[in-house]
Design a protein around this motif. Structure first.
Motif, PDB file in Angstrom:
ATOM      1  N   LEU A 296       0.901  -1.307   0.040  1.00 41.72           N
ATOM      2  CA  LEU A 296       0.110  -0.108   0.236  1.00 41.72           C
ATOM      3  C   LEU A 296       0.912   1.202   0.007  1.00 41.72           C
ATOM      4  N   HIS A 297       0.324   2.417  -0.177  1.00 41.80           N
ATOM      5  CA  HIS A 297       0.942   3.553  -0.069  1.00 41.80           C
ATOM      6  C   HIS A 297       1.398   4.248  -1.489  1.00 41.80           C
ATOM      7  N   ALA A 298       1.617   5.514  -1.726  1.00 42.70           N
ATOM      8  CA  ALA A 298       1.803   6.255  -2.718  1.00 42.70           C
ATOM      9  C   ALA A 298       3.083   5.770  -3.518  1.00 42.70           C
ATOM     10  N   ALA A 299       4.405   5.702  -2.756  1.00 44.36           N
ATOM     11  CA  ALA A 299       5.556   5.383  -3.243  1.00 44.36           C
ATOM     12  C   ALA A 299       5.438   3.954  -4.142  1.00 44.36           C
TER      13      ALA A 299
ATOM     14  N   GLY B 140      -7.975  -9.820  -5.372  1.00 42.82           N
ATOM     15  CA  GLY B 140      -9.299  -9.166  -5.092  1.00 42.82           C
ATOM     16  C   GLY B 140      -8.775  -7.483  -5.056  1.00 42.82           C
ATOM     17  N   GLU B 141      -9.748  -6.636  -5.021  1.00 43.58           N
ATOM     18  CA  GLU B 141      -9.476  -5.439  -5.102  1.00 43.58           C
ATOM     19  C   GLU B 141     -10.191  -4.668  -3.823  1.00 43.58           C
ATOM     20  N   ASP B 142     -10.684  -5.411  -2.669  1.00 41.54           N
ATOM     21  CA  ASP B 142     -11.090  -4.654  -1.780  1.00 41.54           C
ATOM     22  C   ASP B 142      -9.888  -4.263  -0.470  1.00 41.54           C
ATOM     23  N   TRP B 143      -8.808  -5.266  -0.757  1.00 41.31           N
ATOM     24  CA  TRP B 143      -7.583  -4.796   0.127  1.00 41.31           C
ATOM     25  C   TRP B 143      -7.090  -3.580   0.037  1.00 41.31           C
ATOM     26  N   TYR B 144      -7.480  -3.174  -1.173  1.00 37.03           N
ATOM     27  CA  TYR B 144      -6.647  -1.725  -1.819  1.00 37.03           C
ATOM     28  C   TYR B 144      -7.769  -0.592  -1.667  1.00 37.03           C
ATOM     29  N   THR B 145      -9.197  -1.041  -1.951  1.00 31.28           N
ATOM     30  CA  THR B 145     -10.031  -0.193  -2.150  1.00 31.28           C
ATOM     31  C   THR B 145     -10.981   0.168  -0.814  1.00 31.28           C
ATOM     32  N   GLY B 146     -11.037  -0.655   0.037  1.00 33.13           N
ATOM     33  CA  GLY B 146     -12.003  -0.591   0.972  1.00 33.13           C
ATOM     34  C   GLY B 146     -13.320  -0.608   0.526  1.00 33.13           C
ATOM     35  N   GLY B 147     -13.676  -1.109  -0.578  1.00 36.12           N
ATOM     36  CA  GLY B 147     -15.204  -1.151  -1.132  1.00 36.12           C
ATOM     37  C   GLY B 147     -15.269  -0.040  -2.032  1.00 36.12           C
ATOM     38  N   ARG B 148     -14.477   1.005  -2.177  1.00 35.88           N
ATOM     39  CA  ARG B 148     -14.511   1.965  -3.153  1.00 35.88           C
ATOM     40  C   ARG B 148     -14.425   1.469  -4.691  1.00 35.88           C
TER      41      ARG B 148
ATOM     42  N   PHE C 268     -12.742   0.385  -8.013  1.00 38.54           N
ATOM     43  CA  PHE C 268     -11.311   0.189  -8.120  1.00 38.54           C
ATOM     44  C   PHE C 268     -10.754   0.999  -9.159  1.00 38.54           C
ATOM     45  N   ARG C 269     -11.763   1.699 -10.202  1.00 38.70           N
ATOM     46  CA  ARG C 269     -11.336   2.674 -11.146  1.00 38.70           C
ATOM     47  C   ARG C 269     -10.539   4.025 -10.475  1.00 38.70           C
ATOM     48  N   GLU C 270     -11.177   4.137  -9.434  1.00 41.74           N
ATOM     49  CA  GLU C 270     -10.584   5.423  -8.528  1.00 41.74           C
ATOM     50  C   GLU C 270      -9.245   5.140  -7.834  1.00 41.74           C
ATOM     51  N   HIS C 271      -8.758   3.981  -7.851  1.00 45.58           N
ATOM     52  CA  HIS C 271      -7.529   3.977  -7.269  1.00 45.58           C
ATOM     53  C   HIS C 271      -6.520   3.935  -8.005  1.00 45.58           C
ATOM     54  N   PRO C 272      -5.200   4.592  -7.510  1.00 45.87           N
ATOM     55  CA  PRO C 272      -4.086   4.685  -8.284  1.00 45.87           C
ATOM     56  C   PRO C 272      -3.457   3.561  -9.141  1.00 45.87           C
ATOM     57  N   LEU C 273      -3.811   2.321  -8.242  1.00 44.29           N
ATOM     58  CA  LEU C 273      -3.566   1.052  -9.035  1.00 44.29           C
ATOM     59  C   LEU C 273      -4.050   0.449 -10.242  1.00 44.29           C
TER      60      LEU C 273
ATOM     61  N   ALA D 151      -5.367   7.695   4.133  1.00 46.55           N
ATOM     62  CA  ALA D 151      -6.589   7.361   4.505  1.00 46.55           C
ATOM     63  C   ALA D 151      -7.755   8.373   4.593  1.00 46.55           C
ATOM     64  N   GLU D 152      -8.884   8.548   4.271  1.00 45.68           N
ATOM     65  CA  GLU D 152      -9.728   9.619   4.144  1.00 45.68           C
ATOM     66  C   GLU D 152     -10.998   9.439   5.002  1.00 45.68           C
ATOM     67  N   PRO D 153     -11.667  10.613   5.380  1.00 46.62           N
ATOM     68  CA  PRO D 153     -12.841  10.555   6.149  1.00 46.62           C
ATOM     69  C   PRO D 153     -13.734   9.573   5.592  1.00 46.62           C
ATOM     70  N   GLY D 154     -14.449   8.772   6.444  1.00 42.04           N
ATOM     71  CA  GLY D 154     -15.162   7.763   6.357  1.00 42.04           C
ATOM     72  C   GLY D 154     -14.578   6.365   6.372  1.00 42.04           C
ATOM     73  N   ASP D 155     -13.288   6.401   6.379  1.00 41.67           N
ATOM     74  CA  ASP D 155     -12.628   4.961   6.599  1.00 41.67           C
ATOM     75  C   ASP D 155     -12.650   4.557   7.958  1.00 41.67           C
TER      76      ASP D 155
END
Length: 431
Positions: free
Chosen positions: A24-27, A48-56, A58-63, A381-385
Motif C-alpha cells: 500500500l501507499h503512494a511510493a 481481489g480489489e477490496d484490500w486496496y479500495t475498502g469497497g470503493r 477500483f477505477r478510482e484507485h491509483p493501482l 486514509a480519508e474521512p469515512g475510512d
C-alpha cells in the motif's frame, strides 16, 4: 529528468513487466508510473480489489492506472505462471516481481518456472518464513536463540532455551502483525494460545498455528536498505527507527543514520552474511538489525523495498530510484544504484501518523501549519475510512515527510510538523 537518468533506465523501453499484488501507499503506486514513463508495459495481477479500495470503485484507485489488470489466485504460483504464459508455456512478459510479503514466494516460483529473472525461490522462502532464516543463520554471531513451537508441550523447553524476556511472533507474517514481547512464562503461554489459534495470514493463506519464540535483544533497532545485483550487494545506508511510546509501532525514520565507522561495518557485514546465507540472488532487501552492546543481531530480512516512504528517502538522498532499480533487475537489466552524497545528498525523515483511537476517520486538522514548517503531508486514509482496527503498521493514516541538510535536521522538521496535526476518529456506534 536528466539525460543520465533517462539513459540509466533505458532498459524499460518496450519491456513488459508483471507485478503480483502491491504494497500500500503512494511510493509503490508512483513506482509503477515511473516505469511506464520509461516505456515499460505494466501488468498487475490481483486476487481481489477490496484490500486496496475498502469497497470503493477500483477505477478510482491509483493501482488501476496500469496497462492490464489480471484477476488470478495470486497465492498459487501455477495460476500466476499460467496467466503470464501462452498455450505452449512461453512467457508473455519479460519479468515478474512482487513487493507484497505474502506473494514474493509464489512470484519467485512462477518466475523460475517461466525462466525469468528471480530473487531465488529458496532465498525468498527463507526470508518470509522466519524460522528458516534462523536456521540458515545457524552459527552466525548475528543470529538469535530461537525455537519454533508447534505444540504447547514444546513451550517450556523453548523458554529455557531462548530465555526471558522473549519475543513471540507468527513465523510467516508481515507489518509486525502478532509480534509480542513476553516478560514472563505466563505471558509467553498467553502469546502461544493467542497466536497458535491464528490459522490464516492477513491475506487469507493457511497457516499451521506454529509460533516462533526468539531471544529478546536489547539495544536500538535500525534497518539496512540494499540492492543485490550481479552477485554483489550495494548498501544505500542505514535507517533509524523510532517507536511509538505506547504501541511500540514504527513511528518515525530518518536516513542516512550516522553510525560510527566500526558499527556500520559490523551492521553491513552481518546483513551481507545473512543475504548470502539464504542465497539471495538479486533485488532489494530491507533488513532489520538490532544493534546491541555485544554486536548487531539480525531481526528480519525482507526481500522487497521498504514501506513508510523509506525508499523515497533513499531516492532523495542517493540520487537513484530504488523502485526503478528493482524493476529493472526483474527485467534482467542492471541498475546503477547511488550512494549517499552522490545525488541531492543531505538527509530525509518521515513521521508516521496514527490516530489516537480506532474508529471511523472523521477529520484531519493542522496540515497547512505542518507544511508551513517545510514538511509534506501524505494521507492514505480519508474521512469515512475505518482506521487502526489492528495493532500493527496498517494502523497508520499518513506520513509527514521532509528533506533537510542532514537526517537530524529533517527529523526535527517532521516531528515539529507532526505535532501540529490532529487525526479525529469516532468510535463505531457513536454519532
Amino acid at each position: 529528468m536528466s539525460a543520465a537518468d533517462t539513459s540509466a533506465y533505458g532498459g524499460f523501453a518496450g519491456k513488459r513487466l508483471a507485478l503480483v499484488e502491491s504494497m500500500l501507499h503512494a511510493a509503490f503506486y508512483d513506482g509503477i508510473q515511473a516505469a511506464r514513463a520509461h516505456g515499460a508495459e505494466i501488468w498487475l495481477l490481483l486476487q481481489g480489489e477490496d484490500w486496496y479500495t475498502g469497497g470503493r470503485p477500483f477505477r478510482e484507485h491509483p493501482l488501476s492506472d496500469v496497462d492490464r489488470v489480471l484477476h488470478v489466485d495470486t497465492h498459487d504460483w501455477r495460476a500466476i505462471a499460467a496467466a503470464l504464459s501462452d498455450g505452449s508455456g512461453a512467457p508473455l512478459v519479460d519479468g515478474v516481481m512482487s513487493f507484497s510479503d505474502y506473494h514474493t514466494e509464489a512470484t519467485a516460483r512462477a518466475a523460475e518456472h517461466l525462466g525469468l529473472p528471480s530473487q531465488g525461490l529458496d532465498a525468498v522462502r527463507a526470508a518470509n518464513h522466519k524460522h528458516l532464516l534462523r536456521a540458515a543463520l545457524d552459527g552466525d554471531p548475528a543470529n538469535l536463540r530461537w525455537r519454533l513451537v508447534t505444540a504447547e508441550s514444546e513451550l517450556e523447553e523453548a523458554l529455557v532455551h531462548v530465555g526471558l524476556p522473549c519475543i513471540a511472533k507468527p513465523p510467516s507474517e508481515a507489518i509486525s502483525y502478532g509480534v509480542r514481547k513476553c516478560a514472563t512464562a505466563a505471558e509467553a503461554a498467553a502469546a502461544w494460545h493467542e497466536l497458535s489459534a491464528v490459522r490464516k495470514s492477513l491475506r487469507g493463506q493457511p497457516r499451521p498455528g506454529h509460533v516462533l519464540f526468539e531471544e529478546y535483544a536489547s539495544g536500538f533497532e535500525v534497518s539496512v536498505e540494499s540492492m543485490t545485483a550481479g552477485g554483489s550487494t550495494h548498501f544505500f545506508g542505514a535507517t533509524s527507527k523510532d517507536l511509538h511510546r505506547t504501541t511500540l509501532l514504527e513511528e518515525g525514520h530518518s536516513f542516512p543514520l550516522a553510525l560510527d565507522g566500526d558499527t556500520w561495518d559490523e551492521v553491513r557485514g552481518c546483513v551481507e552474511r545473512a543475504l548470502k546465507a539464504i542465497g539471495y540472488r538479486q533485488g532489494p532487501a530491507h533488513t532489520e538489525v538490532m544493534v546491541t552492546a555485544d554486536g548487531p543481531r539480525i531481526v528480519e530480512v525482507n526481500p522487497r523495498l521498504p514501506a513508510h516512504m523509506i525508499s523515497t528517502m533513499v531516492s532523495d538522498v542517493c540520487g537513484t530510484d530504488p523502485h526503478l532499480d528493482a524493476k529493472l533487475l526483474a527485467l534482467g537489466g542492471t541498475p546503477e544504484p547511488g550512494l549517499p552524497g552522490s545525488g541531492p545528498a543531505g538527509g530525509a525523515a518521515v513521521h508516521v501518523l496514527f490516530p489516537e483511537e480506532p474508529g471511523e476517520f472523521t477529520a484531519v486538522s493542522g496540515v497547512p501549519e505542518a507544511e508551513a514548517l517545510g514538511a509534506r503531508v501524505h494521507l492514505h486514509a480519508e474521512p469515512g475510512d475505518r482506521v487502526a482496527t489492528r495493532l500493527d503498521n496498517s494502523a497508520s493514516v499518513g506520513f509527514v515527510y521532509a528533506h533537510g541538510a542532514d537526517a537530524a535536521a529533517a527529523l526535527a522538521t517532521v516531528r515539529a510538523a507532526a505535532a501540529r496535526i490532529r487525526i479525529d476518529t469516532r468510535k463505531e456506534g457513536r454519532r
